[in-house]
Design a protein around this motif. Structure first.
Motif, PDB file in Angstrom:
ATOM      1  N   LEU A 224      56.120  39.165  30.533  1.00 32.87           N
ATOM      2  CA  LEU A 224      56.549  40.562  30.483  1.00 32.87           C
ATOM      3  C   LEU A 224      57.079  40.948  29.108  1.00 32.87           C
ATOM      4  O   LEU A 224      57.078  42.131  28.742  1.00 32.87           O
ATOM      5  CB  LEU A 224      57.615  40.827  31.554  1.00 32.87           C
ATOM      6  N   HIS A 225      57.565  39.967  28.332  1.00 34.51           N
ATOM      7  CA  HIS A 225      58.088  40.264  26.999  1.00 34.51           C
ATOM      8  C   HIS A 225      56.978  40.613  26.017  1.00 34.51           C
ATOM      9  O   HIS A 225      57.246  41.164  24.941  1.00 34.51           O
ATOM     10  CB  HIS A 225      58.869  39.058  26.467  1.00 34.51           C
ATOM     11  N   GLU A 226      55.733  40.310  26.380  1.00 37.59           N
ATOM     12  CA  GLU A 226      54.620  40.618  25.512  1.00 37.59           C
ATOM     13  C   GLU A 226      54.111  42.039  25.787  1.00 37.59           C
ATOM     14  O   GLU A 226      54.263  42.549  26.901  1.00 37.59           O
ATOM     15  CB  GLU A 226      53.488  39.605  25.737  1.00 37.59           C
ATOM     16  N   PRO A 227      53.471  42.668  24.813  1.00 42.28           N
ATOM     17  CA  PRO A 227      52.953  44.041  25.014  1.00 42.28           C
ATOM     18  C   PRO A 227      51.659  44.030  25.819  1.00 42.28           C
ATOM     19  O   PRO A 227      50.584  44.417  25.331  1.00 42.28           O
ATOM     20  CB  PRO A 227      52.740  44.535  23.575  1.00 42.28           C
ATOM     21  N   LEU A 228      51.732  43.572  27.059  1.00 46.25           N
ATOM     22  CA  LEU A 228      50.546  43.474  27.897  1.00 46.25           C
ATOM     23  C   LEU A 228      49.986  44.848  28.233  1.00 46.25           C
ATOM     24  O   LEU A 228      50.735  45.812  28.437  1.00 46.25           O
ATOM     25  CB  LEU A 228      50.880  42.742  29.201  1.00 46.25           C
ATOM     26  N   THR A 229      48.678  44.925  28.327  1.00 43.19           N
ATOM     27  CA  THR A 229      48.000  46.153  28.730  1.00 43.19           C
ATOM     28  C   THR A 229      47.130  45.860  29.945  1.00 43.19           C
ATOM     29  O   THR A 229      46.918  44.698  30.327  1.00 43.19           O
ATOM     30  CB  THR A 229      47.111  46.685  27.598  1.00 43.19           C
ATOM     31  N   VAL A 230      46.598  46.920  30.548  1.00 43.01           N
ATOM     32  CA  VAL A 230      45.672  46.745  31.668  1.00 43.01           C
ATOM     33  C   VAL A 230      44.450  45.970  31.216  1.00 43.01           C
ATOM     34  O   VAL A 230      43.911  45.136  31.959  1.00 43.01           O
ATOM     35  CB  VAL A 230      45.280  48.119  32.239  1.00 43.01           C
ATOM     36  N   GLU A 231      44.030  46.209  29.985  1.00 42.20           N
ATOM     37  CA  GLU A 231      42.878  45.471  29.449  1.00 42.20           C
ATOM     38  C   GLU A 231      43.174  43.974  29.365  1.00 42.20           C
ATOM     39  O   GLU A 231      42.299  43.139  29.613  1.00 42.20           O
ATOM     40  CB  GLU A 231      42.493  46.019  28.072  1.00 42.20           C
ATOM     41  N   ASP A 232      44.426  43.621  29.010  1.00 43.75           N
ATOM     42  CA  ASP A 232      44.811  42.206  28.972  1.00 43.75           C
ATOM     43  C   ASP A 232      44.722  41.578  30.363  1.00 43.75           C
ATOM     44  O   ASP A 232      44.244  40.446  30.526  1.00 43.75           O
ATOM     45  CB  ASP A 232      46.233  42.053  28.433  1.00 43.75           C
ATOM     46  N   LEU A 233      45.209  42.319  31.369  1.00 42.13           N
ATOM     47  CA  LEU A 233      45.141  41.802  32.734  1.00 42.13           C
ATOM     48  C   LEU A 233      43.691  41.631  33.177  1.00 42.13           C
ATOM     49  O   LEU A 233      43.332  40.638  33.826  1.00 42.13           O
ATOM     50  CB  LEU A 233      45.867  42.744  33.693  1.00 42.13           C
ATOM     51  N   ALA A 234      42.865  42.615  32.844  1.00 42.87           N
ATOM     52  CA  ALA A 234      41.462  42.542  33.236  1.00 42.87           C
ATOM     53  C   ALA A 234      40.773  41.354  32.582  1.00 42.87           C
ATOM     54  O   ALA A 234      39.998  40.627  33.230  1.00 42.87           O
ATOM     55  CB  ALA A 234      40.759  43.854  32.858  1.00 42.87           C
ATOM     56  N   ALA A 235      41.053  41.134  31.283  1.00 42.29           N
ATOM     57  CA  ALA A 235      40.441  40.002  30.582  1.00 42.29           C
ATOM     58  C   ALA A 235      40.881  38.688  31.206  1.00 42.29           C
ATOM     59  O   ALA A 235      40.074  37.763  31.375  1.00 42.29           O
ATOM     60  CB  ALA A 235      40.808  40.057  29.098  1.00 42.29           C
ATOM     61  N   ARG A 236      42.155  38.577  31.559  1.00 41.51           N
ATOM     62  CA  ARG A 236      42.653  37.350  32.176  1.00 41.51           C
ATOM     63  C   ARG A 236      41.972  37.105  33.519  1.00 41.51           C
ATOM     64  O   ARG A 236      41.675  35.958  33.884  1.00 41.51           O
ATOM     65  CB  ARG A 236      44.170  37.444  32.377  1.00 41.51           C
ATOM     66  N   ALA A 237      41.732  38.198  34.270  1.00 42.63           N
ATOM     67  CA  ALA A 237      41.100  38.075  35.584  1.00 42.63           C
ATOM     68  C   ALA A 237      39.584  37.925  35.494  1.00 42.63           C
ATOM     69  O   ALA A 237      38.926  37.624  36.499  1.00 42.63           O
ATOM     70  CB  ALA A 237      41.441  39.300  36.431  1.00 42.63           C
ATOM     71  N   GLY A 238      39.024  38.135  34.294  1.00 38.69           N
ATOM     72  CA  GLY A 238      37.579  38.059  34.144  1.00 38.69           C
ATOM     73  C   GLY A 238      36.867  39.226  34.779  1.00 38.69           C
ATOM     74  O   GLY A 238      35.736  39.093  35.272  1.00 38.69           O
ATOM     75  N   LEU A 239      37.535  40.395  34.767  1.00 36.56           N
ATOM     76  CA  LEU A 239      36.986  41.594  35.393  1.00 36.56           C
ATOM     77  C   LEU A 239      36.997  42.740  34.403  1.00 36.56           C
ATOM     78  O   LEU A 239      37.716  42.708  33.400  1.00 36.56           O
ATOM     79  CB  LEU A 239      37.819  41.991  36.623  1.00 36.56           C
ATOM     80  N   SER A 240      36.231  43.766  34.704  1.00 38.83           N
ATOM     81  CA  SER A 240      36.345  44.996  33.923  1.00 38.83           C
ATOM     82  C   SER A 240      37.611  45.719  34.349  1.00 38.83           C
ATOM     83  O   SER A 240      38.091  45.538  35.477  1.00 38.83           O
ATOM     84  CB  SER A 240      35.135  45.896  34.167  1.00 38.83           C
ATOM     85  N   PRO A 241      38.197  46.548  33.472  1.00 41.06           N
ATOM     86  CA  PRO A 241      39.386  47.305  33.867  1.00 41.06           C
ATOM     87  C   PRO A 241      39.172  48.132  35.132  1.00 41.06           C
ATOM     88  O   PRO A 241      40.071  48.253  35.972  1.00 41.06           O
ATOM     89  CB  PRO A 241      39.659  48.193  32.650  1.00 41.06           C
ATOM     90  N   ARG A 242      37.966  48.679  35.293  1.00 39.82           N
ATOM     91  CA  ARG A 242      37.699  49.494  36.486  1.00 39.82           C
ATOM     92  C   ARG A 242      37.694  48.642  37.749  1.00 39.82           C
ATOM     93  O   ARG A 242      38.273  49.019  38.779  1.00 39.82           O
ATOM     94  CB  ARG A 242      36.369  50.224  36.320  1.00 39.82           C
ATOM     95  N   THR A 243      37.060  47.465  37.681  1.00 40.77           N
ATOM     96  CA  THR A 243      37.049  46.581  38.844  1.00 40.77           C
ATOM     97  C   THR A 243      38.450  46.063  39.152  1.00 40.77           C
ATOM     98  O   THR A 243      38.853  45.958  40.317  1.00 40.77           O
ATOM     99  CB  THR A 243      36.098  45.388  38.600  1.00 40.77           C
ATOM    100  N   LEU A 244      39.215  45.746  38.105  1.00 38.59           N
ATOM    101  CA  LEU A 244      40.589  45.293  38.319  1.00 38.59           C
ATOM    102  C   LEU A 244      41.406  46.374  39.018  1.00 38.59           C
ATOM    103  O   LEU A 244      42.184  46.077  39.936  1.00 38.59           O
ATOM    104  CB  LEU A 244      41.241  44.943  36.982  1.00 38.59           C
TER     105      LEU A 244
END
Length: 320
Positions: A224-244
């Protein structure tokens, strides 16, 4: 500190799990955690009360217990299609007039509605009974997709485990997020569940279920201390932002951005309660970049300022 008195009103045949929800949160003494509540069980009259589990429970107190309680819990009401006993309705109304907080778990909402405590007010119950509650009490604003509704003096929850969600929410309001989180940790469950109850009401699909988001949620919660974005979460999940986003909505009932903000605010609340760190430092640790941004987001979601929250729930000598 004076203990907050919680009385659970059992009604035959009593659902044992709904009662256990309230007892587990308010009635268990836990090592290293200061006691804040005194819990007792009462009935319409002292004596044996049949349960859905096939045994009777014996309660030693009758409705007089409601005259002393700070919170009255109605842990379900199985015979809600029948009129409630007049003495029970009168006792519940008197407790409310006196200033006690009334809490209904699952079908307990029907009792509060019959007592007139939900008229022209929001409420919820188990999704299978929401339409019945709305039809029988059209003056109640029934929210079928909500895990719980807290109006301050009256609160209602959806079915079974949502009673734990509501009870932990009430503890957060009474004694802060860190205290509630400690209780949840002892119970081996999350202190807060995301989304609404209709995610659990959907019929089972023959299709292969979507992969759980648990791994990406755990990964993000530790950063949480990092500037995470939705794109970061999507990349970690191996999904597109829309699918995430679709996965988040389907599994948690909220968008990825809102989930991430909720986690940051929860972390900020814990730091405000448990440390003396400046607000600017806390903002950096939870990824909200500045004290100004933290204050704005905090007021929007918690409806108070970080400073006022710390004064209410910060560490006190008796908690040490």
């Amino acid at each position: 500190m004076k203990l907050h008195r919680v009385a659970a009103l059992v009604l035959a045949p009593q659902a044992t799990f709904e009662l256990a929800c309230a007892q587990e949160v308010f009635g268990v003494r836990r090592p290293s955690l200061p006691a804040r509540y005194a819990f007792e069980v009462c009935g319409e009259r002292p004596g044996a009360v049949p349960t859905l589990a096939g045994y009777d429970m014996v309660v030693s107190r009758g409705l007089a217990a409601l005259e002393e309680a700070d919170t009255v819990v109605v842990p379900g009401w199985q015979n809600h299609e029948r009129p409630a006993p007049p003495a029970v309705l009168d006792a519940v109304r008197r407790a409310h007039r006196r200033g006690a907080r009334l809490v209904a778990i699952c079908s307990g909402a029907f009792l509060l509605a019959e007592a007139g405590l939900l008229s022209r007010r929001r409420a919820t119950t188990h999704w299978r009974m929401a339409a019945e509650l709305a039809a029988r009490f059209p003056e109640v604003q029934v929210e079928p997709d909500t895990l719980y509704v807290d109006l301050g003096d009256v609160a209602t929850s959806a079915g079974t485990a949502a009673g734990i969600d509501l009870c932990l929410h009430l503890v957060r309001g009474d004694h802060g997020a860190a205290y509630a989180a400690q209780i949840a940790r002892h119970m081996v469950m999350p202190p807060h569940r995301e989304g609404g109850q209709l995610q659990y009401a959907a019929p089972a699909s023959a299709a292969r279920p979507a992969e759980s988001l648990a791994r990406v949620l755990d990964w993000a919660a530790g950063r949480l201390h990092e500037p995470l974005t939705v794109e970061d979460l999507a990349a970690r999940a191996g999904l597109s932002p829309r699918t995430l986003a679709r996965r988040f909505t389907g599994q948690l009932g909220v968008s990825p951005g809102r989930w991430l903000l909720d986690q940051r605010i929860a972390a900020a609340r814990a730091l405000l309660e448990e440390t003396d760190l400046p607000v600017e430092t806390i903002a950096g640790r939870v990824g909200l970049s500045s004290a100004t941004n933290l204050r704005r987001r905090f007021r929007s979601l918690v409806h108070t300022t970080p400073g006022a929250y710390r004064r209410s729930f910060g560490r006190r000598e008796e908690d040490a």
